[in-house]
Enzyme design. Structure first.
Site, PDB file in Angstrom:
ATOM      1  CG  PHE A  13      53.080  32.401  27.426  1.00  0.00           C
ATOM      2  CD1 PHE A  13      53.979  33.156  26.685  1.00  0.00           C
ATOM      3  CD2 PHE A  13      51.743  32.408  27.069  1.00  0.00           C
ATOM      4  CE1 PHE A  13      53.543  33.919  25.617  1.00  0.00           C
ATOM      5  CE2 PHE A  13      51.296  33.174  26.003  1.00  0.00           C
ATOM      6  CZ  PHE A  13      52.195  33.929  25.269  1.00  0.00           C
ATOM      7  N   GLY A  39      43.522  29.840  33.075  1.00  0.00           N
ATOM      8  CA  GLY A  39      44.485  30.328  32.086  1.00  0.00           C
ATOM      9  C   GLY A  39      45.066  29.181  31.289  1.00  0.00           C
ATOM     10  CB  SER A  45      49.510  24.686  31.672  1.00  0.00           C
ATOM     11  OG  SER A  45      48.413  25.460  31.220  1.00  0.00           O
ATOM     12  N   GLY A  68      42.420  36.351  25.825  1.00  0.00           N
ATOM     13  CA  GLY A  68      43.777  36.835  26.074  1.00  0.00           C
ATOM     14  C   GLY A  68      43.873  37.738  27.284  1.00  0.00           C
ATOM     15  CB  SER A 117      38.844  33.440  36.733  1.00  0.00           C
ATOM     16  OG  SER A 117      39.130  32.842  37.950  1.00  0.00           O
ATOM     17  CG  HIS A 137      50.228  37.657  35.026  1.00  0.00           C
ATOM     18  ND1 HIS A 137      49.574  36.585  35.613  1.00  0.00           N
ATOM     19  CD2 HIS A 137      51.208  37.117  34.272  1.00  0.00           C
ATOM     20  CE1 HIS A 137      50.148  35.468  35.225  1.00  0.00           C
ATOM     21  NE2 HIS A 137      51.139  35.755  34.399  1.00  0.00           N
TER      22      HIS A 137
HETATM   23  N1  SAH Z   1      48.842  28.235  30.929  1.00  0.00           N
HETATM   24  C1  SAH Z   1      49.103  28.716  29.594  1.00  0.00           C
HETATM   25  C2  SAH Z   1      49.331  30.227  29.517  1.00  0.00           C
HETATM   26  C3  SAH Z   1      48.203  31.064  30.023  1.00  0.00           C
HETATM   27  S1  SAH Z   1      48.268  32.727  29.436  1.00  0.00           S
HETATM   28  C4  SAH Z   1      50.266  27.951  28.991  1.00  0.00           C
HETATM   29  O1  SAH Z   1      50.693  26.953  29.551  1.00  0.00           O
HETATM   30  O2  SAH Z   1      50.743  28.328  27.920  1.00  0.00           O
HETATM   31  C5  SAH Z   1      46.981  33.441  30.338  1.00  0.00           C
HETATM   32  C6  SAH Z   1      45.580  33.061  29.904  1.00  0.00           C
HETATM   33  O3  SAH Z   1      44.695  33.543  30.912  1.00  0.00           O
HETATM   34  C7  SAH Z   1      45.109  33.695  28.598  1.00  0.00           C
HETATM   35  O4  SAH Z   1      44.746  32.680  27.695  1.00  0.00           O
HETATM   36  C8  SAH Z   1      43.895  34.564  28.984  1.00  0.00           C
HETATM   37  O5  SAH Z   1      42.827  34.508  28.058  1.00  0.00           O
HETATM   38  C9  SAH Z   1      43.482  33.964  30.301  1.00  0.00           C
HETATM   39  N2  SAH Z   1      42.825  34.901  31.219  1.00  0.00           N
HETATM   40  C10 SAH Z   1      43.263  36.117  31.610  1.00  0.00           C
HETATM   41  N3  SAH Z   1      42.415  36.672  32.480  1.00  0.00           N
HETATM   42  C11 SAH Z   1      41.406  35.781  32.661  1.00  0.00           C
HETATM   43  C12 SAH Z   1      40.207  35.777  33.447  1.00  0.00           C
HETATM   44  N4  SAH Z   1      39.898  36.796  34.240  1.00  0.00           N
HETATM   45  N5  SAH Z   1      39.387  34.722  33.364  1.00  0.00           N
HETATM   46  C13 SAH Z   1      39.695  33.662  32.550  1.00  0.00           C
HETATM   47  N6  SAH Z   1      40.832  33.599  31.804  1.00  0.00           N
HETATM   48  C14 SAH Z   1      41.659  34.650  31.845  1.00  0.00           C
HETATM   49 MG    MG Z   2      52.123  32.167  33.039  1.00  0.00          MG
END
Ligand code: SAH
Ligand code: MG
Length: 203
Positions: A13, A39, A45, A68, A117, A137
């Site tokens: 994404f 993430g 990314s 996820g 995180s 989010h």
């Molecule tokens: N940066 C990525 C997209 C990230 S999507 C790209 O370039 O495509 C969001 C990611 O955040 C997911 O993989 C999810 O597992 C992770 N995520 C969500 N909440 C989180 C948390 N509290 N701690 C660690 N990872 C988390």
């Molecule tokens: Mg994003």
């Protein structure tokens, strides 16, 4: 910028224009230390940031529990059944993430941290040149990410926040809230906004 794999083949994404901005900013603070992202998903990314870290001789810490976000769960808008581990009954993007690292020859650059995180941050003491926040989010998740990581940035370091939407009818406001919080703290100045990627500099 030369990426070692075709970025279109990696699930994720991130707009290529945003990816390039991540790469350029990461390169520009390369003399200040390592970078950390929250993430990673399948590593889109990570690829841009990792290539910049390769060029500057830095490491990239990539934090993701790989289970996820809310929107990736079964029945939700961004669910991908290929990334669902039927045995565990949970999402698992780590396998795909590792594949990306191997394909891109980033295994000696990127340090995967498979944890939430908040857990990863609990005993963290390393100063960072750049932090990219692209995790959960929900309001709570975004605030936790900001509080956990922004304080580790060195002066001159870059804070990047993804999914900034100023119009509440378009998408959730949590990333925009932490962006606003960072500016209001007086500790950051706005650099630029590239599509939905907000970039700030630690003063
Ligand atoms: N940066 C990525 C997209 C990230 S999507 C790209 O370039 O495509 C969001 C990611 O955040 C997911 O993989 C999810 O597992 C992770 N995520 C969500 N909440 C989180 C948390 N509290 N701690 C660690 N990872 C988390
Ligand atoms: Mg994003």
């Amino acid at each position: 910028m030369k990426l070692s794999v075709d970025v279109e083949t990696i699930k994720g994404f991130l707009d290529p224009v945003e990816g390039r901005a991540l790469y350029e900013h990461c390169l520009s603070v390369g003399s200040l230390g390592p970078t950390l992202e929250v993430g990673s998903y399948c590593g889109k990314s990570t690829l841009y940031l990792g290539e910049a870290c390769r060029r500057t001789g830095n490491s990239l810490f990539a934090v993701d529990h790989h289970r996820g976000s809310e929107e990736h769960q079964p029945g939700e808008e961004y669910h991908d059944p290929d990334l669902f581990d039927e045995n565990a009954g949970l999402m698992d993007t780590f396998r795909e993430f590792r594949r990306t690292l191997r394909q891109a020859k980033l295994e000696e650059i990127v340090v995967p941290i498979v944890a939430s995180s908040s857990l990863a941050a609990r005993h963290w003491h390393t100063s960072l040149a750049m932090v990219f926040i692209d995790g959960g989010h929900s309001h709570e998740a975004a605030i936790t990410d900001y509080r956990s990581w922004a304080g580790h940035l060195v002066p001159g370091g870059v804070l990047a926040i993804h999914d900034i939407f100023t119009d509440p009818t378009e998408a959730g406001q949590a990333p925009f809230e932490i962006f606003t919080l960072a500016v209001a703290s007086g500790l950051f100045r706005k650099l630029e906004i590239v599509k939905t990627l907000g970039l700030l500099q630690r003063l």
